[in-house]
Design a protein around this motif. Sequence first.
Motif, PDB file in Angstrom:
ATOM      1  N   ARG A 152       2.150   5.190  -0.752  1.00 41.78           N
ATOM      2  CA  ARG A 152       1.708   6.582  -0.734  1.00 41.78           C
ATOM      3  C   ARG A 152       2.597   7.416  -1.666  1.00 41.78           C
ATOM      4  O   ARG A 152       3.837   7.383  -1.571  1.00 41.78           O
ATOM      5  CB  ARG A 152       1.775   7.153   0.675  1.00 41.78           C
ATOM      6  CG  ARG A 152       1.193   8.576   0.795  1.00 41.78           C
ATOM      7  CD  ARG A 152       1.603   9.233   2.116  1.00 41.78           C
ATOM      8  NE  ARG A 152       1.163   8.463   3.253  1.00 41.78           N
ATOM      9  CZ  ARG A 152      -0.040   8.569   3.826  1.00 41.78           C
ATOM     10  NH1 ARG A 152      -0.916   9.428   3.327  1.00 41.78           N
ATOM     11  NH2 ARG A 152      -0.355   7.834   4.882  1.00 41.78           N
ATOM     12  N   ARG A 179      -2.825   7.113  -2.835  1.00 44.44           N
ATOM     13  CA  ARG A 179      -2.346   5.742  -2.634  1.00 44.44           C
ATOM     14  C   ARG A 179      -2.453   4.906  -3.905  1.00 44.44           C
ATOM     15  O   ARG A 179      -3.344   5.083  -4.731  1.00 44.44           O
ATOM     16  CB  ARG A 179      -3.170   5.059  -1.543  1.00 44.44           C
ATOM     17  CG  ARG A 179      -3.028   5.686  -0.166  1.00 44.44           C
ATOM     18  CD  ARG A 179      -1.759   5.233   0.505  1.00 44.44           C
ATOM     19  NE  ARG A 179      -1.739   5.600   1.917  1.00 44.44           N
ATOM     20  CZ  ARG A 179      -0.934   5.046   2.822  1.00 44.44           C
ATOM     21  NH1 ARG A 179      -0.083   4.102   2.448  1.00 44.44           N
ATOM     22  NH2 ARG A 179      -0.954   5.443   4.068  1.00 44.44           N
ATOM     23  N   GLY A 229      -5.842   4.087  -5.128  1.00 44.19           N
ATOM     24  CA  GLY A 229      -6.408   3.813  -3.815  1.00 44.19           C
ATOM     25  C   GLY A 229      -7.885   4.066  -3.690  1.00 44.19           C
ATOM     26  O   GLY A 229      -8.555   3.426  -2.864  1.00 44.19           O
ATOM     27  N   TRP A 289       0.875  -1.163   0.000  1.00 47.44           N
ATOM     28  CA  TRP A 289       0.000   0.000   0.000  1.00 47.44           C
ATOM     29  C   TRP A 289       0.916   1.217   0.000  1.00 47.44           C
ATOM     30  O   TRP A 289       1.519   1.562   0.997  1.00 47.44           O
ATOM     31  CB  TRP A 289      -0.889  -0.048   1.230  1.00 47.44           C
ATOM     32  CG  TRP A 289      -2.012   0.917   1.336  1.00 47.44           C
ATOM     33  CD1 TRP A 289      -2.267   1.727   2.413  1.00 47.44           C
ATOM     34  CD2 TRP A 289      -3.073   1.161   0.410  1.00 47.44           C
ATOM     35  NE1 TRP A 289      -3.411   2.448   2.210  1.00 47.44           N
ATOM     36  CE2 TRP A 289      -3.932   2.127   0.988  1.00 47.44           C
ATOM     37  CE3 TRP A 289      -3.378   0.660  -0.852  1.00 47.44           C
ATOM     38  CZ2 TRP A 289      -5.073   2.596   0.337  1.00 47.44           C
ATOM     39  CZ3 TRP A 289      -4.509   1.132  -1.495  1.00 47.44           C
ATOM     40  CH2 TRP A 289      -5.337   2.083  -0.911  1.00 47.44           C
ATOM     41  N   SER A 340      -8.034   7.973   0.140  1.00 42.67           N
ATOM     42  CA  SER A 340      -6.820   7.285  -0.333  1.00 42.67           C
ATOM     43  C   SER A 340      -6.435   7.751  -1.729  1.00 42.67           C
ATOM     44  O   SER A 340      -5.923   6.977  -2.545  1.00 42.67           O
ATOM     45  CB  SER A 340      -7.012   5.753  -0.325  1.00 42.67           C
ATOM     46  OG  SER A 340      -7.325   5.295   0.970  1.00 42.67           O
ATOM     47  N   ASP A 353     -11.287   2.334  -1.257  1.00 47.98           N
ATOM     48  CA  ASP A 353     -11.679   3.184  -0.132  1.00 47.98           C
ATOM     49  C   ASP A 353     -13.160   3.527  -0.252  1.00 47.98           C
ATOM     50  O   ASP A 353     -13.569   4.234  -1.173  1.00 47.98           O
ATOM     51  CB  ASP A 353     -10.833   4.456  -0.123  1.00 47.98           C
ATOM     52  CG  ASP A 353     -10.946   5.230   1.175  1.00 47.98           C
ATOM     53  OD1 ASP A 353     -12.084   5.410   1.657  1.00 47.98           O
ATOM     54  OD2 ASP A 353      -9.914   5.670   1.701  1.00 47.98           O
TER      55      ASP A 353
END
Length: 483
Positions: free
Chosen positions: A406, A441, A429, A404, A438, A433
């Motif tokens: 960033r 992400r 991401g 995961w 996110s 979510d």
Amino acid sequence: MTEPIPWPVDRLVAQLGRWSVSRGPLYLLLAERLRQLIDSGQLPPRAALPPDRVLAERLAVGRTTVVAAYDRLRQEHKLERHQGRGTWVAPAVLSGTRPGAVPLANPMFVNYLEPVEGVIALACTAPHGPPPELARAYRRAVDRLPGPDSGDIGYHPTGHPELRSALAGHYTRRGVPTTPEQILVTTGGQQALALLTRLFVGPGDTVLVQGPTYPGALELFRDAAAVLEPVPGDDVAAWTAAFATRPRLAYLNPTNHNPTGRTTSALTRRRLVEVAAAQGVPLIDDEVLAGLSFDGGQPPGLAAYGPAITVGSFTKVVWGGLRTGWVRATEGDIAQLARLKAIHDLGSAALEQLAAVELLPELDEVSRRRGAELRRRHDHLCAELAESLPQWDFRPADGGQCLWVRLPRGDASGFAQVALRYGVAVLPGTALDAAGGSTDRLRIPFTAPPEEIGEAVRRMARAWEAYQRVGGPAPASVHAIVV
């Protein structure tokens, strides 16, 4: 005149999928994909498309790319465009979708499953090829097929009796006493979740989920018109408060969590089960990834601490092509789930289930070996990212199949669009979510061979350079794949 149907930009981006992976000017590629969606009825007549600037920002292209694509389709009478009123699918276009139809769940899940030549697929987490034990299990299963006079018609809506018995024994040996009547065999873990959603969730019901979580579960709950309430990972206080609102259902994948790779502690597991039971909230434990711990172990599932519904599958440990999963629950829930499954498919394939029976005694060894290999690939991905993209931030996983990650700046959805044009598909991401967060992400799996992981990171590094050069989107002149 019928008013245009607002079409959310998130839905359209998901429908577009990997639209830019061929060579050619981006506006032509975009126009071609929109044309396909219109002709197939996935974009129905009167569907109002997003404004030029909004779609351009989400696709990480110049506004002129979207304007040119829209204009081309307007010239073909596929779209209508009016100053101040927007752009929509022309009503005269024939479509298989009735006007005003409610769109189905987010199609991104489908668009990223099929392979595309020249694109490294990092959007789907799945083993790359089955272990040798599977072929041997199938050969043994073929020898055990019933004869022509056996009277076995091949339909087993609750699952083949031998597999139900074997799975019950598997759980009993793990310290969770289970009878065959507590097992329903399904066509993969996804069908198990789909049946549970059908049984428990109705429109407007609240479902608690981890934030972030497995996107396939989110799509099922959204398709049921549920209200999704994300709860931070292992925050017991937050979960306790959320359970107190008496939601209809709670869904967790606490072992080798997708996408963070973290595993919830035994103390937290016990507390979550106790609180859910006290509030009368059905609790789903998705154990599909439980056999992929890097240390070779497998912690007790939630059912070891109290009432919990367990979903399992051979898909992630063995192979995605082995579409055999299961639900472990109370006999009453299993009876209702079996009725729902019988309506849909009358029962899963018998030969696969017999192969699963043969494979089950070897599953622990397959899991240990798969976990060890994933750890090596995980470490390789971490090293490649540290070398080529040192500004990207991530926490090493405890197990599972993905990191995961960033991004230090920008929007992951926009970067994912640029990455497609450099020949690598990654999942932003926001797809994982429930709250739409996110945004910074990416989920990056490490299931591919090391050489493919290395090439994927190098492509992402070049895509990141392009993304940053213009403060976000890549220039519209970039062609589909730059390798």
